[in-house]
Design a protein around this motif. Structure first.
Motif, PDB file in Angstrom:
ATOM      1  N   ASP A  23       0.848  -1.194   0.000  1.00  0.00           N
ATOM      2  CA  ASP A  23       0.000   0.000   0.000  1.00  0.00           C
ATOM      3  C   ASP A  23       0.888   1.249   0.000  1.00  0.00           C
ATOM      4  N   ARG A  26      -0.151   4.184   2.439  1.00  0.00           N
ATOM      5  CA  ARG A  26       0.184   3.864   3.832  1.00  0.00           C
ATOM      6  C   ARG A  26       1.688   3.995   4.073  1.00  0.00           C
ATOM      7  N   GLU A  81       4.903  -0.861  -5.206  1.00  0.00           N
ATOM      8  CA  GLU A  81       3.599  -1.249  -4.679  1.00  0.00           C
ATOM      9  C   GLU A  81       3.051  -2.366  -5.557  1.00  0.00           C
ATOM     10  N   LYS A  83      -0.269  -4.695  -6.263  1.00  0.00           N
ATOM     11  CA  LYS A  83      -1.716  -4.908  -6.086  1.00  0.00           C
ATOM     12  C   LYS A  83      -2.120  -6.087  -6.958  1.00  0.00           C
TER      13      LYS A  83
END
Length: 159
Positions: A23, A26, A81, A83
């Motif tokens: 994330d 974050r 990152e 995902k």
């Protein structure tokens, strides 16, 4: 006489650590807002990006690359990152740590504790000629071991 090539003059250089994270927003809250890095840029990785091969990520993963700097070190750390897939938990014992000097350790650790991250008890030691080091580790939300430290002059520690 041979003309020196640019790579000969530059010599050995450690470019930056690159952390795989789950994330980016974050992680930026921690690394930018608490530790003090600045975001240089971020971009989506192309489907043929080298990041897939080097980190052994499957083609269905969507990647965003981000690079961060400090006041003195351009592009000091980067993130990938990931995902679309679940990242495995980090292995124990930890096989690597990122070591970062901060101007004042105690207020940074307070923010890390407030964030709910697990910390390691601090360690202090003196080193010649008159330096006092305090170091303390923690694990970020993705399980990366981060060791922070600060340095004071022993004369300043007596106050």
């Amino acid at each position: 006489m041979e003309t020196p090539q640019p790579q000969d003059e530059l010599g050995l250089h450690l470019k930056r650590p690159c952390l795989v994270i789950s994330d980016l927003a974050r992680s930026l809250t921690l690394y930018r807002d608490i530790l003090g890095f600045t975001l240089d840029y971020q971009s989506e990785a192309s489907p043929d990006s080298y990041l897939y091969r080097v980190f052994q990520l499957p083609a269905e993963a969507q990647l965003v690359f981000a690079s961060l700097s400090t006041e003195y070190e351009p592009r000091a750390i980067s993130f990938v990152e990931v995902k679309g897939i679940e990242l495995p938990p980090p292995s124990v014992p930890h096989r690597a740590a990122i070591v970062i000097r901060v101007p004042q350790l105690a207020p940074v650790i307070e923010k890390i504790v407030t964030r709910g991250l697990e910390i390691v008890e601090p360690n202090t030691f003196n080193a010649p000629p008159n330096l006092h080091f305090t170091e303390q580790g923690f694990w970020d939300e993705d399980g990366h071991l981060i060791v922070l430290y600060d340095i004071k002059m022993l004369d300043d520690c007596a106050d």
